[in-house]
Write an enzyme that holds these catalytic residues in place. Structure first.
Site, PDB file in Angstrom:
ATOM      1  N   HIS A 138       0.849  -1.200   0.000  1.00 53.71           N
ATOM      2  CA  HIS A 138       0.000   0.000   0.000  1.00 53.71           C
ATOM      3  C   HIS A 138       0.886   1.252   0.000  1.00 53.71           C
ATOM      4  O   HIS A 138       2.053   1.190   0.382  1.00 53.71           O
ATOM      5  CB  HIS A 138      -0.926   0.032   1.220  1.00 53.71           C
ATOM      6  CG  HIS A 138      -2.185  -0.747   1.027  1.00 53.71           C
ATOM      7  ND1 HIS A 138      -2.290  -2.068   1.367  1.00 53.71           N
ATOM      8  CD2 HIS A 138      -3.391  -0.391   0.524  1.00 53.71           C
ATOM      9  CE1 HIS A 138      -3.492  -2.501   1.079  1.00 53.71           C
ATOM     10  NE2 HIS A 138      -4.206  -1.507   0.568  1.00 53.71           N
ATOM     11  N   LYS A 142      -0.622   5.136   4.291  1.00 46.40           N
ATOM     12  CA  LYS A 142      -1.496   4.199   5.019  1.00 46.40           C
ATOM     13  C   LYS A 142      -1.006   4.046   6.456  1.00 46.40           C
ATOM     14  O   LYS A 142       0.174   3.819   6.701  1.00 46.40           O
ATOM     15  CB  LYS A 142      -1.552   2.852   4.297  1.00 46.40           C
ATOM     16  CG  LYS A 142      -2.581   1.926   4.899  1.00 46.40           C
ATOM     17  CD  LYS A 142      -3.030   0.853   3.943  1.00 46.40           C
ATOM     18  CE  LYS A 142      -4.024  -0.095   4.577  1.00 46.40           C
ATOM     19  NZ  LYS A 142      -5.301   0.537   4.876  1.00 46.40           N
ATOM     20  N   GLY A 148      -7.049  -3.976   6.082  1.00 42.75           N
ATOM     21  CA  GLY A 148      -8.296  -4.680   6.407  1.00 42.75           C
ATOM     22  C   GLY A 148      -8.583  -5.779   5.387  1.00 42.75           C
ATOM     23  O   GLY A 148      -9.040  -6.874   5.747  1.00 42.75           O
TER      24      GLY A 148
END
Ligand SMILES: NC(=O)c1ccc[n+]([C@@H]2O[C@H](COP(=O)([O-])OP(=O)(O)OC[C@H]3O[C@@H](n4cnc5c(N)ncnc54)[C@H](O)[C@@H]3O)[C@@H](O)[C@H]2O)c1
Length: 248
Positions: A138, A142, A148
């Site tokens: 990511h 982040k 998640g």
């Protein structure tokens, strides 16, 4: 449909684009921070609205949902971080005989990925020569890891594979145990989200990857869910919609 957008941030804007592409009209954009047409949801503002799509922040969500429920306006909620209020909100919806659908991941592609991974994790139950592991990437803003989506994917692997019993997300200074599922995270650059599950054996390696290019997949899923909700009453999750969409 005439749609109210509550929360006109990054997701609210994506949702507006998709609504217009699919021939819907925007009734009102409500944003507490002043980015929309008004800052509060009101009973008056809900007149003539077919459905609300809300991707805002969890503070104030209960108040908004009470107003949607009292006017029996169906709502799709993409806001995350209100799990502690789920029971109260379900009561509000059911007591008012209204309609709500919520989900923490509206990307249809991500749900297809979850299904493929679940199937793959089960396929290697009787072939112990194949191990399974996950790597996710990511962007550098982040705040959490693993993502998640990675945790949801890992839970599906644990559920379907009879050798993996727990998730290991830290670095390892020892050999990994057979019952541990390694979930590693890399952060950097602009990557919206890449999740790769690898099945690996002496002979070969199989990789299943979900590569989110931008936020439009979440927005499209939310708009499709709002269309699906039109003839429904009650309290739904995105999984109810996806199951029907993918005809599971
Ligand atoms: N379910 C999914 O698939 C999915 C995907 C992406 C993001 N999200 C979630 O959606 C939410 C929004 O994400 P974002 O990236 O658009 O955030 P963002 O910060 O860009 O936008 C949120 C907007 O909501 C407004 N807002 C806050 N509280 C409000 C309220 N009570 N009423 C009206 N407006 C309010 C803010 O002023 C802001 O403009 C977050 O909770 C995020 O985790 C969910």
């Amino acid at each position: 449909m005439n749609v109210m957008i509550t929360g006109y941030g990054r997701m609210g804007r994506e949702i507006e684009n998709i609504l217009i592409q699919r021939g819907h009209s925007i009734a009102l954009r409500v944003d507490k921070g002043g980015y929309g047409d008004c800052t509060e949801v009101t009973a008056d503002g809900l007149k003539g609205v077919d459905v609300v799509i809300e991707f805002s922040l969890p503070q104030g969500i209960e108040n908004n949902i009470r107003l949607y429920a009292q006017s029996k306006t169906p709502v799709v909620i993409g806001t995350t971080g209100w799990d502690d209020k789920k029971d109260i909100i379900k009561d509000i919806i059911l007591n008012n005989k209204s309609t709500l659908l919520y989900g923490s991941n509206f990307s249809v592609g991500a749900h297809i990925f979850f299904d493929l991974v679940s199937k793959a994790a089960g396929l290697i139950n009787n072939t112990p020569e194949y191990d399974i592991m996950m790597l996710e990437y990511h962007h550098n803003k982040k705040k959490d890891s693993p993502s998640g989506t990675a945790l949801t994917t890992a839970e599906k692997i644990l559920k379907n594979n009879n050798r993996k019993e727990k998730i290991w997300t830290d670095k390892l200074d020892r050999a990994i145990d057979d019952n541990e599922l390694h979930v590693a995270s890399v952060r950097g650059g602009q990557i919206p989200g890449i999740h790769t599950v690898t099945l690996d054996s002496f002979a070969d390696s199989i990789q299943i990857t979900h590569n989110a290019r931008n936020r439009s997949g979440f927005a499209l899923g939310a708009v499709m869910a709002s269309e699906w909700l039109q003839d429904k009453k009650g309290f739904f999750t995105v999984e109810d919609f996806i199951e029907e969409l993918l005809k599971k």
